[in-house]
Enzyme design. Structure first.
Site, PDB file in Angstrom:
ATOM      1  N   PRO A  25       0.791  -1.226   0.000  1.00 53.44           N
ATOM      2  CA  PRO A  25       0.000   0.000   0.000  1.00 53.44           C
ATOM      3  C   PRO A  25       0.828   1.283   0.000  1.00 53.44           C
ATOM      4  O   PRO A  25       0.268   2.372  -0.162  1.00 53.44           O
ATOM      5  CB  PRO A  25      -0.840  -0.112   1.279  1.00 53.44           C
TER       6      PRO A  25
ATOM      7  N   GLU B 149       3.569 -17.923 -24.327  1.00 51.84           N
ATOM      8  CA  GLU B 149       4.864 -18.281 -24.918  1.00 51.84           C
ATOM      9  C   GLU B 149       6.032 -18.028 -23.970  1.00 51.84           C
ATOM     10  O   GLU B 149       7.066 -18.655 -24.086  1.00 51.84           O
ATOM     11  CB  GLU B 149       5.082 -17.540 -26.240  1.00 51.84           C
TER      12      GLU B 149
END
Length: 159
Positions: free
Chosen positions: A89, A114
């Site tokens: 955060p 891929e």
């Protein structure tokens, strides 16, 4: 800021992520489906739970189920949401959505991008939980996922 002071802050608009802890029930014991993949930031492989990016507008549970199927070839009969912590955060606005996958069915082969090279392994639950936090289980988001999973187990595995 919260104290009325001016300042410049960078917030990274990262996508939401989903991670799933896949559980196989085996003759009274439980095993977890894990994946090993190369991580460029560390320059080596990490062992992790399946997961990935939640596409814009996609339900996190849908993303979790998709990543599980693509990376492992398992389809979840049931997904239970365990929590959605904030990965960092300080400068990120996104969430990590953690699920447990139950009633797994082998649906065939992996379906990888891929650039994805993922080795699937099934390990006894106690071995995985004992290993989380240290290499090769040192991906912080996986540590968080394991914590949520352990808390779910301690609560008696509520649906």
């Amino acid at each position: 800021g919260p104290h009325g002071r001016e300042g410049r802050f960078v917030v990274l608009d990262a996508p939401e992520w989903a991670v799933v802890v896949p559980v196989l029930e085996r003759g009274g014991g439980r095993a977890l489906v894990t994946v090993r993949q190369y991580r460029h930031g560390l320059g080596r492989a990490c062992v992790e739970f399946p997961g990935g990016v939640v596409e814009r507008g996609e339900d996190p549970a849908t993303a979790a189920a998709r990543e599980l199927l693509e990376e492992t070839g398992y389809r979840a009969g049931r997904l239970v949401a365990l929590g959605s912590p904030s990965p960092n955060p300080a400068f990120m606005a996104n969430r990590l959505h953690v699920f447990v996958a139950l009633d797994l069915v082998s649906a065939g082969e992996q379906s990888l991008d891929e650039h994805e090279f993922v080795d699937v392994d099934v390990q006894p639950e106690d071995r995985v939980l004992a290993a989380v936090g240290d290499p090769p289980w040192d991906h912080a988001l996986m540590t968080a996922a394991a914590w949520y999973y352990r808390r779910w187990l301690e609560k008696g595995r509520p649906a």
